[in-house]
Design a protein around this motif. Structure first.
Motif, short mmCIF file in Angstrom:
data_model
loop_
_atom_site.label_atom_id
_atom_site.label_comp_id
_atom_site.label_asym_id
_atom_site.label_seq_id
_atom_site.Cartn_x
_atom_site.Cartn_y
_atom_site.Cartn_z
N ASN A 106 0.85 -1.19 0.00
CA ASN A 106 0.00 0.00 0.00
C ASN A 106 0.89 1.25 0.00
N ASP A 107 0.28 2.41 -0.09
CA ASP A 107 1.05 3.66 -0.21
C ASP A 107 1.96 3.87 0.99
N SER A 111 6.11 4.15 0.93
CA SER A 111 6.81 5.32 1.48
C SER A 111 7.79 4.94 2.58
#
Length: 232
Positions: A106-107, A111
């Motif tokens: 996921n994002d 990150s």
């Protein structure tokens, strides 16, 4: 000037931290402690109650007040595995694996783990125990490229040890701690009540070369675990 019950709280906590009162040891009666501190039993009880609420002490009906034996401490300096933390406390660590999947990140995982386009993560969900008492519910995400040739059991049972045995050197970690309420799922896994206050931890762990190797979201039972800071 601090309130008398706060002074009692601080003094007893300091003595426990120094080992004057050992884990599992019974404290003197409230009457004796009140006499020792020169306060009323009501004031003494306020200080004791505060320590009970923090999980430092525990009351046993008909028996007395004891130094809590189920609390685990983690020193907020450096990077250690949960297994090492529990063993250093003289307890036996264990885990219950709830899920283990290879998936697109996921994002947040992209990150925090500095992932490149097309990379996958292995995401595992576990409950961690100390002496068979559930302490933490965690979801850990690991870049797949670091463990694609590693057995699942080696990742789920002793991930940090497996990394070092494969030539990686573990470095620092970044941690964020905050309070939240346990949802129904987490409460069930940790054997607590829904909406009970818990400690949440987000942690990114790095190798010595600065490469992030694990992103973890953990939820701890506050009365069974505490974090403390140590500065040089």
């Amino acid at each position: 000037m601090k309130a008398a019950y706060i002074a009692i709280h601080d003094k007893l906590k300091e003595e426990i931290d120094r080992g004057v009162w050992k884990i599992g040891e019974r404290l003197p009666s409230e009457r004796d402690l009140a006499d020792e501190f020169g306060v009323s039993r009501m004031t003494l009880r306020q200080g004791i109650t505060l320590l009970v609420e923090e999980g430092v002490l525990q009351r046993k009906v008909g028996s007395g007040t004891y130094v809590a034996s189920t609390r685990v401490q983690e020193k907020m300096r450096g990077t250690m595995s949960f297994t090492d933390i529990i063993q250093l406390q003289g307890k036996t660590p264990s885990s219950q694996l709830l899920s283990y999947i290879r998936t697109k990140p996921n994002d947040k995982e992209v990150s925090q783990l500095n992932l490149q386009a097309g990379e996958y993560v292995v995401r595992m969900e576990r409950v961690r125990f100390a002496d068979n008492i559930p302490v933490v519910y965690e979801v850990a995400s690991i870049p797949e490229r670091l463990i694609h040739n590693v057995k699942k059991s080696d990742v789920t049972n002793h991930f940090f040890k497996t990394l070092t045995e494969n030539g990686y050197r573990i470095g620092k970690s970044h941690q964020t701690i905050y309070a939240r309420l346990a949802n129904e799922q987490v409460a069930k896994h940790l054997q607590i009540t829904k909406n009970q206050a818990i400690l949440a931890l987000r942690q990114v762990s790095y190798l010595e070369d600065g490469q992030p190797f694990e992103y973890v979201n953990s939820q701890y039972v506050g009365e069974r675990f505490e974090f403390y800071l140590e500065n040089n």
